[in-house]
Each structure stands twice: as C-alpha cells, then as structure tokens.
Scaffold this motif. Structure first.
Motif, mmCIF file in Angstrom:
data_model
loop_
_atom_site.group_PDB
_atom_site.id
_atom_site.type_symbol
_atom_site.label_atom_id
_atom_site.label_comp_id
_atom_site.label_asym_id
_atom_site.label_seq_id
_atom_site.Cartn_x
_atom_site.Cartn_y
_atom_site.Cartn_z
ATOM 1 N N GLY A 188 0.648 10.822 -10.622
ATOM 2 C CA GLY A 188 -0.257 11.965 -10.577
ATOM 3 C C GLY A 188 0.454 13.278 -10.859
ATOM 4 O O GLY A 188 -0.043 14.131 -11.595
ATOM 5 N N ASP A 240 -0.426 -1.807 -6.372
ATOM 6 C CA ASP A 240 -0.916 -2.629 -5.269
ATOM 7 C C ASP A 240 -1.099 -4.076 -5.699
ATOM 8 O O ASP A 240 -0.651 -4.998 -5.005
ATOM 9 N N CYS A 254 -1.897 3.502 -8.686
ATOM 10 C CA CYS A 254 -1.901 2.922 -7.340
ATOM 11 C C CYS A 254 -2.493 1.522 -7.366
ATOM 12 O O CYS A 254 -1.949 0.602 -6.756
ATOM 13 N N GLY A 311 1.923 1.814 -3.477
ATOM 14 C CA GLY A 311 0.787 2.359 -4.210
ATOM 15 C C GLY A 311 0.614 3.846 -3.982
ATOM 16 O O GLY A 311 0.316 4.605 -4.900
ATOM 17 N N LYS A 312 0.825 4.279 -2.741
ATOM 18 C CA LYS A 312 0.734 5.710 -2.439
ATOM 19 C C LYS A 312 1.848 6.491 -3.126
ATOM 20 O O LYS A 312 1.629 7.621 -3.587
ATOM 21 N N ILE A 341 0.705 7.028 -6.583
ATOM 22 C CA ILE A 341 -0.280 8.111 -6.704
ATOM 23 C C ILE A 341 0.442 9.437 -6.887
ATOM 24 O O ILE A 341 0.115 10.228 -7.775
ATOM 25 N N SER A 347 0.830 -1.210 0.000
ATOM 26 C CA SER A 347 0.000 0.000 0.000
ATOM 27 C C SER A 347 0.863 1.259 0.000
ATOM 28 O O SER A 347 0.490 2.275 -0.585
ATOM 29 N N VAL A 363 -5.136 13.082 -11.038
ATOM 30 C CA VAL A 363 -5.727 12.369 -9.902
ATOM 31 C C VAL A 363 -6.161 10.976 -10.321
ATOM 32 O O VAL A 363 -5.827 9.984 -9.668
ATOM 33 N N GLY A 369 -3.115 8.838 -11.197
ATOM 34 C CA GLY A 369 -2.431 8.381 -9.986
ATOM 35 C C GLY A 369 -3.175 7.259 -9.291
ATOM 36 O O GLY A 369 -2.569 6.291 -8.816
ATOM 37 N N LEU A 370 -4.497 7.355 -9.219
ATOM 38 C CA LEU A 370 -5.281 6.288 -8.587
ATOM 39 C C LEU A 370 -5.222 4.991 -9.381
ATOM 40 O O LEU A 370 -5.148 3.900 -8.804
#
Length: 119
Positions: free
Chosen positions: A91, A112, A108, A83-84, A87, A80, A101, A104-105
């Motif tokens: 992003g 992950d 992520c 993954g951040k 982002i 995680s 946004v 980036g998601l």
C-alpha cells in the motif's frame, strides 16, 4: 505390517522418503503459477502492478517457511500478520494517489492464501 514398521525404523524412513515430487517439477510449477498470476492479477485489480505481484512471489516462500516453522513450534499461525505487513508495504509502495489501499488489500489476500496453504 505395523510390527515390522515399528521394529525397523530405517525401513519406515525409506518408505516415507522414497516417493516425492522431483524438484524441477515443483520449481517449474511454481514459476508457471507465478507467471499466470503476474498476468492475471493486474487485470483484475488495476491498482496491482505486475512488479508488486512479482515481489510477492519472491518474498512469499520465505514468509511461508517462517509461518510453517513457527506454527509447528507454537501452534500459532502468523499468516494474518504477514498479510497485514503486505497491506502496509504494498500500500505504501503504490501510494495513496495510485490506489494503494486496494493494492494493499489485494496483496494481503495473496499473502494470506500463500502462507495458510503452505503448511
């Protein structure tokens, strides 16, 4: 049979190592999945450009190795956290005006799944 395997650890090691997937099959499979992802993900998420997905597939094996090694040492998964980082990195690279946004998601989610499934 168990007593035989316990007495002869070299036999147990040879038995464990004898079967495996050839390296060329694993590399070609990874490249095939990467090529499919580079073609499909930008069609699903229009903000994700093909070169973002390419960079993810280049960087992800190193992060997955670090995650598997760290999880083996500490029983603590950092998937995680990676993954951040994706982002922020993807992003910021995409920029606010170009849907950073959502890009980036999506990155992520890719990191992950890659890191979680690696161990």
């Amino acid at each position: 049979m168990c007593l035989f395997l316990c007495i002869f650890p070299t036999f147990r090691t040879k038995l464990f190592v004898k079967d495996g997937i050839p390296r060329w099959i694993s590399i070609s499979g990874y490249l095939a999945i990467a090529a499919i992802s580079i073609g499909i993900i930008p069609q699903i998420f229009h903000q994700m450009k093909w070169y973002y997905v390419l960079v993810i597939y280049i960087v992800a094996p190193a992060l997955a190795f670090c995650n598997a090694y760290g999880c083996g040492l500490t029983d603590w998964s950092l998937a995680s956290t990676y993954g951040k980082l994706a982002i922020f990195a993807i992003g910021a690279w995409a920029g606010e005006a170009h849907g950073g946004v959502l890009a980036g998601l999506a990155a992520c989610g890719g990191y992950d799944e890659y890191c979680i499934n690696s161990f």
